[in-house]
Design an enzyme around this catalytic site. Structure first.
Site, PDB file in Angstrom:
ATOM      1  N   ARG A 162       0.824  -1.221   0.000  1.00 22.57           N
ATOM      2  CA  ARG A 162       0.000   0.000   0.000  1.00 22.57           C
ATOM      3  C   ARG A 162       0.859   1.273   0.000  1.00 22.57           C
ATOM      4  O   ARG A 162       0.670   2.159  -0.833  1.00 22.57           O
ATOM      5  CB  ARG A 162      -0.910   0.012   1.241  1.00 22.57           C
ATOM      6  CG  ARG A 162      -2.093  -0.915   1.136  1.00 22.57           C
ATOM      7  CD  ARG A 162      -2.882  -0.906   2.427  1.00 22.57           C
ATOM      8  NE  ARG A 162      -2.132  -1.552   3.471  1.00 22.57           N
ATOM      9  CZ  ARG A 162      -2.517  -2.649   4.119  1.00 22.57           C
ATOM     10  NH1 ARG A 162      -3.667  -3.204   3.811  1.00 22.57           N
ATOM     11  NH2 ARG A 162      -1.784  -3.188   5.066  1.00 22.57           N
ATOM     12  N   CYS A 213       8.994  -2.231   2.974  1.00 21.85           N
ATOM     13  CA  CYS A 213       8.637  -3.614   3.310  1.00 21.85           C
ATOM     14  C   CYS A 213       8.509  -3.736   4.832  1.00 21.85           C
ATOM     15  O   CYS A 213       9.099  -2.958   5.570  1.00 21.85           O
ATOM     16  CB  CYS A 213       9.679  -4.593   2.777  1.00 21.85           C
ATOM     17  SG  CYS A 213      11.348  -4.208   3.298  1.00 21.85           S
ATOM     18  N   SER A 241       9.983   2.872   7.170  1.00 23.40           N
ATOM     19  CA  SER A 241       9.293   1.621   7.497  1.00 23.40           C
ATOM     20  C   SER A 241       9.641   1.139   8.907  1.00 23.40           C
ATOM     21  O   SER A 241       8.867   1.368   9.844  1.00 23.40           O
ATOM     22  CB  SER A 241       9.600   0.565   6.446  1.00 23.40           C
ATOM     23  OG  SER A 241       8.765  -0.536   6.648  1.00 23.40           O
ATOM     24  N   ARG A 242      10.798   0.508   9.060  1.00 22.78           N
ATOM     25  CA  ARG A 242      11.221   0.033  10.381  1.00 22.78           C
ATOM     26  C   ARG A 242      12.747   0.131  10.462  1.00 22.78           C
ATOM     27  O   ARG A 242      13.453  -0.276   9.532  1.00 22.78           O
ATOM     28  CB  ARG A 242      10.797  -1.425  10.619  1.00 22.78           C
ATOM     29  CG  ARG A 242       9.318  -1.614  10.886  1.00 22.78           C
ATOM     30  CD  ARG A 242       8.883  -1.045  12.242  1.00 22.78           C
ATOM     31  NE  ARG A 242       7.441  -1.184  12.470  1.00 22.78           N
ATOM     32  CZ  ARG A 242       6.529  -0.231  12.261  1.00 22.78           C
ATOM     33  NH1 ARG A 242       6.901   0.947  11.823  1.00 22.78           N
ATOM     34  NH2 ARG A 242       5.249  -0.436  12.510  1.00 22.78           N
ATOM     35  N   ASP A 266      13.037   8.054   9.210  1.00 23.16           N
ATOM     36  CA  ASP A 266      12.019   8.382  10.217  1.00 23.16           C
ATOM     37  C   ASP A 266      11.991   7.325  11.312  1.00 23.16           C
ATOM     38  O   ASP A 266      11.255   7.468  12.287  1.00 23.16           O
ATOM     39  CB  ASP A 266      10.640   8.477   9.541  1.00 23.16           C
ATOM     40  CG  ASP A 266       9.568   8.954  10.515  1.00 23.16           C
ATOM     41  OD1 ASP A 266       9.829   9.955  11.228  1.00 23.16           O
ATOM     42  OD2 ASP A 266       8.494   8.342  10.585  1.00 23.16           O
ATOM     43  N   GLU A 271      14.132   2.894  19.513  1.00 24.26           N
ATOM     44  CA  GLU A 271      13.420   4.172  19.631  1.00 24.26           C
ATOM     45  C   GLU A 271      12.900   4.368  21.042  1.00 24.26           C
ATOM     46  O   GLU A 271      12.368   3.404  21.608  1.00 24.26           O
ATOM     47  CB  GLU A 271      12.280   4.223  18.613  1.00 24.26           C
ATOM     48  CG  GLU A 271      12.804   4.132  17.175  1.00 24.26           C
ATOM     49  CD  GLU A 271      11.707   4.010  16.115  1.00 24.26           C
ATOM     50  OE1 GLU A 271      10.520   3.899  16.476  1.00 24.26           O
ATOM     51  OE2 GLU A 271      12.051   4.041  14.924  1.00 24.26           O
ATOM     52  N   HIS A 290      10.122   9.334  14.198  1.00 22.78           N
ATOM     53  CA  HIS A 290       9.013   8.397  13.930  1.00 22.78           C
ATOM     54  C   HIS A 290       7.661   9.136  13.871  1.00 22.78           C
ATOM     55  O   HIS A 290       6.750   8.859  14.658  1.00 22.78           O
ATOM     56  CB  HIS A 290       8.975   7.280  14.979  1.00 22.78           C
ATOM     57  CG  HIS A 290       8.275   6.044  14.458  1.00 22.78           C
ATOM     58  ND1 HIS A 290       8.653   4.766  14.792  1.00 22.78           N
ATOM     59  CD2 HIS A 290       7.220   5.888  13.619  1.00 22.78           C
ATOM     60  CE1 HIS A 290       7.860   3.886  14.195  1.00 22.78           C
ATOM     61  NE2 HIS A 290       6.981   4.558  13.477  1.00 22.78           N
TER      62      HIS A 290
HETATM   63  P1  NAD Z   1       1.702  -3.712   3.015  1.00 14.80           P
HETATM   64  O1  NAD Z   1       1.507  -5.016   3.707  1.00 14.80           O
HETATM   65  O2  NAD Z   1       0.579  -3.130   2.203  1.00 14.80           O
HETATM   66  O3  NAD Z   1       2.986  -3.791   2.058  1.00 14.80           O
HETATM   67  C1  NAD Z   1       4.179  -4.423   2.395  1.00 14.80           C
HETATM   68  C2  NAD Z   1       4.738  -5.053   1.125  1.00 14.80           C
HETATM   69  O4  NAD Z   1       6.021  -5.607   1.418  1.00 14.80           O
HETATM   70  C3  NAD Z   1       3.877  -6.181   0.578  1.00 14.80           C
HETATM   71  O5  NAD Z   1       3.568  -5.937  -0.790  1.00 14.80           O
HETATM   72  C4  NAD Z   1       4.748  -7.421   0.743  1.00 14.80           C
HETATM   73  O6  NAD Z   1       4.568  -8.391  -0.303  1.00 14.80           O
HETATM   74  C5  NAD Z   1       6.133  -6.810   0.687  1.00 14.80           C
HETATM   75  N1  NAD Z   1       7.158  -7.683   1.240  1.00 14.80           N
HETATM   76  C6  NAD Z   1       7.055  -8.589   2.248  1.00 14.80           C
HETATM   77  N2  NAD Z   1       8.224  -9.225   2.430  1.00 14.80           N
HETATM   78  C7  NAD Z   1       9.074  -8.723   1.513  1.00 14.80           C
HETATM   79  C8  NAD Z   1      10.438  -8.998   1.201  1.00 14.80           C
HETATM   80  N3  NAD Z   1      11.120  -9.930   1.851  1.00 14.80           N
HETATM   81  N4  NAD Z   1      10.989  -8.286   0.216  1.00 14.80           N
HETATM   82  C9  NAD Z   1      10.286  -7.347  -0.468  1.00 14.80           C
HETATM   83  N5  NAD Z   1       8.999  -7.057  -0.222  1.00 14.80           N
HETATM   84  C10 NAD Z   1       8.404  -7.746   0.760  1.00 14.80           C
HETATM   85  O7  NAD Z   1       2.153  -2.706   4.157  1.00 14.80           O
HETATM   86  P2  NAD Z   1       2.086  -1.107   4.123  1.00 14.80           P
HETATM   87  O8  NAD Z   1       0.778  -0.655   4.675  1.00 14.80           O
HETATM   88  O9  NAD Z   1       2.522  -0.640   2.787  1.00 14.80           O
HETATM   89  O10 NAD Z   1       3.201  -0.764   5.231  1.00 14.80           O
HETATM   90  C11 NAD Z   1       4.586  -1.020   4.972  1.00 14.80           C
HETATM   91  C12 NAD Z   1       5.390  -0.810   6.235  1.00 14.80           C
HETATM   92  O11 NAD Z   1       5.381   0.567   6.594  1.00 14.80           O
HETATM   93  C13 NAD Z   1       4.840  -1.492   7.501  1.00 14.80           C
HETATM   94  O12 NAD Z   1       5.229  -2.841   7.569  1.00 14.80           O
HETATM   95  C14 NAD Z   1       5.443  -0.675   8.600  1.00 14.80           C
HETATM   96  O13 NAD Z   1       6.688  -1.250   8.948  1.00 14.80           O
HETATM   97  C15 NAD Z   1       5.698   0.677   7.961  1.00 14.80           C
HETATM   98  N6  NAD Z   1       4.906   1.770   8.580  1.00 14.80           N
HETATM   99  C16 NAD Z   1       5.594   2.811   9.143  1.00 14.80           C
HETATM  100  C17 NAD Z   1       4.901   3.856   9.737  1.00 14.80           C
HETATM  101  C18 NAD Z   1       5.637   5.023  10.381  1.00 14.80           C
HETATM  102  O14 NAD Z   1       5.018   5.817  11.112  1.00 14.80           O
HETATM  103  N7  NAD Z   1       6.915   5.233  10.138  1.00 14.80           N
HETATM  104  C19 NAD Z   1       3.486   3.832   9.743  1.00 14.80           C
HETATM  105  C20 NAD Z   1       2.830   2.777   9.135  1.00 14.80           C
HETATM  106  C21 NAD Z   1       3.542   1.741   8.549  1.00 14.80           C
END
Ligand code: NAD
Length: 324
Positions: A162, A213, A241-242, A266, A271, A290
């Site tokens: 997403r 991811c 992401s993380r 971020d 953290e 973050h």
């Molecule tokens: P999502 O599940 O829609 O998308 C994650 C994608 O990563 C999926 O398409 C999945 O197939 C892919 N993936 C899984 N394993 C993989 C690998 N080994 N190699 C490559 N791709 C791989 O999730 P999202 O809603 O897009 O969120 C993504 C990430 O963003 C979350 O997991 C979270 O860690 C992070 N996030 C951060 C914040 C923040 O405040 N900084 C807030 C929300 C989410």
């Protein structure tokens, strides 16, 4: 029914309301309780005989849950629910729910905001102007960093779900080409300006790499000495992401040696950030605390979904359950 919010401050520092929860339960909302099990006694004391608990980062371990005999529902105020021992909760018949998605656009916007900052350094230039550097400048303009135009450049997105896709749409609107790496590919998303590639090709071809991811064993440390060495000299890295996706000592070295031109993060491995994190003193490294998830609109959405989760549970039709 009694409800306790263990650490509500980051979700609602005062600009949202617990009214919806108060309408369903006799509510006590704490700003913060404990972020590790050294606070176990306080966690147990505060939950007391409540049936409903909301937690964001306060851990609910098996030991803690054992001391909460009345507990029926745990609402995690986040997407990731590793703070709860979901198996122990299941064994005790406690329903655990999470917020699957609430801030896709906000996180994508932040990834691009970080990219813009690396390209223009608007914040640093404004600080320089206010310090008098423009007033005292011999020329009518100046810049303290290389300024970068993005049109025609390539963004590599690791994790094309997403948030990755939302980030790609903005990058394409800026005139960038997008390379995506994901273990699950939706071929219909490919176009003249977007294609799926293997990780090594993405590393070699991208001017900017943005991580989207999830943190899994397979993705932990995906940005490390070897992958940094495969990147284009002068590339930029964004991580919203993380933190543990990046081996921070390796990234600091790549920044300090000039192998890559900049990083904007971020999230970090621990953290709040530790004072000895090597990225704090690395060259060309922007770090924010973050905040990608935190625009009010996203937090309101998170609050609404959390309340909806509880309301469905009370009505006997729980949703967003993570320990079925
Ligand atoms: P999502 O599940 O829609 O998308 C994650 C994608 O990563 C999926 O398409 C999945 O197939 C892919 N993936 C899984 N394993 C993989 C690998 N080994 N190699 C490559 N791709 C791989 O999730 P999202 O809603 O897009 O969120 C993504 C990430 O963003 C979350 O997991 C979270 O860690 C992070 N996030 C951060 C914040 C923040 O405040 N900084 C807030 C929300 C989410």
């Amino acid at each position: 029914m009694k409800a306790v919010v263990l650490d509500g401050y980051t979700l609602n520092p005062g600009d949202l309301s617990w009214k919806a929860l108060e309408a369903m339960c006799e509510t006590t909302a704490y700003d913060r309780t404990a972020y590790d099990i050294s606070g176990l006694d306080l966690i147990i004391e505060r939950v007391g005989d409540a049936e409903v608990v909301f937690t964001n980062k306060t851990p609910l371990t098996a030991e803690a849950l054992k001391a909460m005999p009345n507990l029926k529902f745990i609402g995690v105020l986040a997407t990731g629910y590793n703070v709860v021992d979901v198996d122990a909760a299941k064994a005790q018949g406690i329903v655990v729910t999470n917020i699957p998605t609430y801030g896709t656009d906000a996180v994508a916007q932040m990834a691009i905001a970080l990219l813009m900052e690396m390209c223009h350094h608007a914040g640093a230039h404004s600080d320089a102007v206010k310090k008098g550097d423009w007033t005292n400048n011999v020329d009518w303009c100046f810049w303290n960093y290389p300024l970068i135009e993005l049109a025609g450049k390539t963004m590599g997105i690791i994790g094309f779900g997403r948030i990755g896709q939302a980030t790609a749409r903005i990058a394409q609107a800026l005139g960038m080409k997008v390379l995506a790496f994901d273990s699950y590919q939706i071929k219909e998303l490919e176009s003249v300006t977007l294609k799926y590639v293997e990780l090594d090709e993405l590393l070699a071809q991208s001017d900017v790499i943005s991580l989207h991811c999830p943190l899994f064993e397979s993705t932990k440390g995906i940005i490390n000495k070897e992958s940094l060495a495969k990147m284009k000299p002068g590339a930029m890295l964004i991580n919203t992401s993380r933190g543990p996706l990046v081996v921070e000592a390796d990234l600091a070295e790549a920044l300090n040696s000039g192998k890559i031109a900049g990083a904007a993060l971020d999230v970090v491995s621990s953290e709040p950030i530790k004072a000895d994190n090597p990225l704090l003193i690395a060259k060309n490294c922007i770090i924010t605390p973050h905040i990608s998830w935190a625009p009010k609109e996203s937090r309101q959405r998170l609050m609404d979904i959390a309340m909806d989760n509880l309301s469905h549970f009370i009505n006997g039709k729980p949703i967003n359950v993570v320990n079925k």
